[in-house]
Design an enzyme around this catalytic site. Structure first.
Site, PDB file in Angstrom:
ATOM      1  N   PHE A 134       0.830  -1.238  -0.049  1.00 41.96           N
ATOM      2  CA  PHE A 134      -0.169   0.243   0.239  1.00 41.96           C
ATOM      3  C   PHE A 134       0.743   1.207   0.282  1.00 41.96           C
ATOM      4  CE2 PHE A 134      -2.014   3.346   2.215  1.00 41.96           C
ATOM      5  CZ  PHE A 134      -3.852   3.038   1.928  1.00 41.96           C
ATOM      6  N   GLY A 135       0.656   1.826  -0.778  1.00 41.58           N
ATOM      7  CA  GLY A 135       1.742   3.076  -1.113  1.00 41.58           C
ATOM      8  C   GLY A 135       1.251   4.577  -0.820  1.00 41.58           C
ATOM      9  N   PRO A 139       9.165  10.142  -0.320  1.00 44.51           N
ATOM     10  CA  PRO A 139      10.134  11.483   1.167  1.00 44.51           C
ATOM     11  C   PRO A 139       9.875  12.216   1.166  1.00 44.51           C
ATOM     12  CG  PRO A 139      10.748   9.689  -1.457  1.00 44.51           C
ATOM     13  CD  PRO A 139       9.273   9.859  -1.230  1.00 44.51           C
ATOM     14  N   GLU A 368       0.981   4.441  10.886  1.00 45.54           N
ATOM     15  CA  GLU A 368      -0.223   4.743  10.215  1.00 45.54           C
ATOM     16  C   GLU A 368      -1.284   5.678  11.295  1.00 45.54           C
ATOM     17  OE1 GLU A 368      -2.230   2.532   8.626  1.00 45.54           O
ATOM     18  OE2 GLU A 368      -0.628   1.233   8.348  1.00 45.54           O
TER      19      GLU A 368
HETATM   20  P1  FAD Z   1       7.140  13.563   9.844  1.00 39.64           P
HETATM   21  O1  FAD Z   1       5.497  13.517   8.956  1.00 39.64           O
HETATM   22  O2  FAD Z   1       7.925  14.257   8.764  1.00 39.64           O
HETATM   23  O3  FAD Z   1       6.564  13.753  10.681  1.00 39.64           O
HETATM   24  C1  FAD Z   1       7.947  14.106  11.882  1.00 39.64           C
HETATM   25  C2  FAD Z   1       7.589  14.228  12.914  1.00 39.64           C
HETATM   26  O4  FAD Z   1       6.627  15.894  12.935  1.00 39.64           O
HETATM   27  C3  FAD Z   1       6.809  13.157  13.702  1.00 39.64           C
HETATM   28  O5  FAD Z   1       6.410  12.948  15.012  1.00 39.64           O
HETATM   29  C4  FAD Z   1       5.917  13.869  13.131  1.00 39.64           C
HETATM   30  O6  FAD Z   1       4.233  13.792  14.244  1.00 39.64           O
HETATM   31  C5  FAD Z   1       5.611  15.011  13.611  1.00 39.64           C
HETATM   32  N1  FAD Z   1       4.758  16.374  12.972  1.00 39.64           N
HETATM   33  C6  FAD Z   1       4.325  16.377  11.705  1.00 39.64           C
HETATM   34  N2  FAD Z   1       3.219  17.437  11.375  1.00 39.64           N
HETATM   35  C7  FAD Z   1       3.286  17.727  12.506  1.00 39.64           C
HETATM   36  C8  FAD Z   1       1.692  18.467  13.371  1.00 39.64           C
HETATM   37  N3  FAD Z   1       0.717  19.135  12.058  1.00 39.64           N
HETATM   38  N4  FAD Z   1       1.813  19.268  14.376  1.00 39.64           N
HETATM   39  C9  FAD Z   1       2.514  18.283  15.555  1.00 39.64           C
HETATM   40  N5  FAD Z   1       3.728  17.238  15.178  1.00 39.64           N
HETATM   41  C10 FAD Z   1       3.942  16.704  13.586  1.00 39.64           C
HETATM   42  N6  FAD Z   1       3.359   3.907   5.028  1.00 39.64           N
HETATM   43  C11 FAD Z   1       2.468   3.616   3.729  1.00 39.64           C
HETATM   44  O7  FAD Z   1       2.449   4.292   2.804  1.00 39.64           O
HETATM   45  N7  FAD Z   1       2.534   2.680   3.418  1.00 39.64           N
HETATM   46  C12 FAD Z   1       3.518   1.344   4.429  1.00 39.64           C
HETATM   47  O8  FAD Z   1       2.790   0.557   4.427  1.00 39.64           O
HETATM   48  C13 FAD Z   1       4.624   2.436   5.371  1.00 39.64           C
HETATM   49  N8  FAD Z   1       5.056   1.133   6.072  1.00 39.64           N
HETATM   50  C14 FAD Z   1       5.715   1.292   7.010  1.00 39.64           C
HETATM   51  C15 FAD Z   1       6.603   0.304   8.064  1.00 39.64           C
HETATM   52  C16 FAD Z   1       7.675   1.531   8.554  1.00 39.64           C
HETATM   53  C17 FAD Z   1       8.000   0.293   8.959  1.00 39.64           C
HETATM   54  C18 FAD Z   1       7.946   2.763   9.031  1.00 39.64           C
HETATM   55  C19 FAD Z   1       8.588   3.520   9.972  1.00 39.64           C
HETATM   56  C20 FAD Z   1       6.756   3.155   8.248  1.00 39.64           C
HETATM   57  C21 FAD Z   1       5.903   3.400   7.382  1.00 39.64           C
HETATM   58  N9  FAD Z   1       5.280   3.978   6.203  1.00 39.64           N
HETATM   59  C22 FAD Z   1       4.369   3.336   5.506  1.00 39.64           C
HETATM   60  C23 FAD Z   1       5.330   5.198   6.404  1.00 39.64           C
HETATM   61  C24 FAD Z   1       4.409   6.208   8.376  1.00 39.64           C
HETATM   62  O9  FAD Z   1       3.239   5.852   7.858  1.00 39.64           O
HETATM   63  C25 FAD Z   1       5.197   7.436   8.241  1.00 39.64           C
HETATM   64  O10 FAD Z   1       6.464   7.545   8.596  1.00 39.64           O
HETATM   65  C26 FAD Z   1       4.098   8.545   8.947  1.00 39.64           C
HETATM   66  O11 FAD Z   1       2.658   8.228   8.039  1.00 39.64           O
HETATM   67  C27 FAD Z   1       5.238   9.646   8.803  1.00 39.64           C
HETATM   68  O12 FAD Z   1       5.624  10.534   8.342  1.00 39.64           O
HETATM   69  P2  FAD Z   1       7.366  10.706   8.333  1.00 39.64           P
HETATM   70  O13 FAD Z   1       8.315   9.029   8.367  1.00 39.64           O
HETATM   71  O14 FAD Z   1       7.749  11.372   6.517  1.00 39.64           O
HETATM   72  O15 FAD Z   1       7.142  11.656   9.171  1.00 39.64           O
END
Ligand code: FAD
Length: 389
Positions: A134-135, A139, A368
């Protein structure tokens, strides 16, 4: 009647015979096929024979088990939750495989797909013959998926997809990807078979969490898809968010599985390890930790069960799922950290499950929807004010 330390409040009384049967069948498979090997898989950072494992999980009936028809088991949300708890008691990576398959990829096709897409993909996915991913995340677009850069444009009757997806569970082992992209009329979902020219998936290495789970990047370089590849029912962010809500519900339960495993390890260790001439479980400070673990675990399971009953009754709100994920993943992490201290130096060893669960839960806290995002969802529900931007 003696008190069961793993169910001190007697929550078991609230489960039906069918729910207990699901629990037993998942436990049986886990004990035979996963538990003896999981620490090695975690250490190696791979799940050997993942297709064979997926097939076993399919035969068990847990892939898309809460969906009806098309080879799916059609079980209740509570039964699905109980399966998630038992799978995550083995490892969050195993539960992730099942969640992404059933709640994200299969659910997207089941809820938003065409009849043809459902008939083509759901039976092999339910059987574990086809693996899905599920994409959504990119980045530069995580918590704010609306800012995604992946684009879908029409070319005659076809669709052309360009973009990148990051941190995608099952990416490099998937036979099919559900990919979300900006089209002219908003965010749309696409069913992309893995062999499509221009579609590549590579594994992300050097993870220190969810090591027994495949995570990767998807690259879509002018991927040409037929008109029938779009999910006809999904328009806008509601499409992917509905799927995430399903998977988060499974995490509410699953996190308690990791918590139970860590608590159980700490309880046993506290009874066996002696210092100063007594089992460490005889010291008040250790008892305080164990009581706190039991309390957090029990309240987490009760919350999961309550939300499961609401889901089965069709009255579960997404904000309530946020509340559950926020509480239970946080509680599970606290339990693991405390259990880690009870085990002393052994707490950092893969000979015990505790640090593996603890490291895994760092991912579960983030994916999630991060803990911060769920805090804001709850905050908005309480105050009426959105504080996301
Ligand atoms: P960011 O969104 O960049 O956030 C970084 C930090 O800033 C976090 O602490 C966040 O809470 C905080 N932040 C951001 N905006 C705000 C705000 N408005 N107010 C306060 N704090 C804020 N994604 C998929 O689509 N499909 C998958 O199958 C999937 N599998 C995954 C498996 C693993 C092992 C991991 C680690 C991630 C996976 N993900 C997947 C991605 C995951 O859903 C994202 O990492 C997650 O949504 C957070 O996005 P980010 O890492 O870009 O962090």
């Amino acid at each position: 009647m003696t008190l069961d330390p793993l169910d001190p409040a007697g929550v078991d009384d609230l489960l039906t015979a069918d729910e207990k049967a699901v629990r037993e069948s998942v436990r049986r498979l886990g004990a035979a096929r996963i538990a003896p090997y999981i620490a090695d898989w975690y250490e190696a950072g791979e799940v050997p024979d993942i297709r064979v494992l997926a097939k076993s999980l399919g035969e068990l009936g847990v892939l898309g088990m809460h969906l009806a028809g098309y080879g799916c088991a059609g079980m209740s949300a509570t039964e699905y939750g109980i399966a998630c708890l038992e799978l995550e008691a083995l490892d969050s990576g195993i539960r992730s495989l099942v969640s992404v398959q059933g709640s994200l990829a299969m659910y997207a096709i089941h809820r938003w797909g065409s009849e043809e897409q459902r008939r083509c993909w759901l039976p092999p996915m339910a059987a574990g013959d086809a693996i899905g991913c599920f994409g959504l995340t990119e980045p530069d677009a995580g918590s704010d998926p609306a800012s995604m850069r992946t684009r879908a444009r029409r070319d005659g009757g076809d669709w052309i997809l360009d973009g990148r997806k990051m941190w995608i569970t099952n990416a490099s082992v998937a036979d099919v990807a559900v990919v979300w992209a900006h089209a002219e009329d908003g965010i749309r979902g696409f069913v992309v078979p893995a062999g499509t020219p221009g579609f590549t998936a590579t594994e992300i290495k050097r993870k220190m969490s969810l090591r027994a789970s495949v995570t990767g990047e998807l690259i879509l370089d002018s991927v040409r898809l037929p008109a029938g590849a779009v999910l006809p029912g999904a328009h806008g962010l509601r499409g992917p968010l509905s799927c995430l809500n399903e998977a988060r519900y499974g995490i509410v339960w699953g996190a308690m599985g990791a918590a139970r495993s860590a608590y159980e390890a700490a309880l046993r260790y506290a009874g066996e390890r002696e210092q100063f001439g007594r089992p460490i479980g005889a010291f008040q400070l250790t008892q305080s930790k164990l009581s706190d673990m039991a309390l957090r675990y029990t309240t987490g399971v009760l919350l999961a069960l309550h939300l499961g009953r609401r889901k089965d009754a069709g009255v579960l709100r997404p904000e309530q799922v946020s509340l559950g994920k926020l509480n239970n993943v946080g509680a599970a992490l606290e339990i693991c950290r405390s259990a880690r201290t009870v085990l002393g130096a052994n707490g950092i060893s893969l000979e015990y499950p505790v640090i593996r669960h603890m490291n895994n839960l760092e991912s579960v806290l983030t994916y999630e929807g991060t803990a911060e995002m769920h805090t804001l969802v709850v905050g908005q529900a309480l105050t009426g004010h959105a504080a996301f931007r």
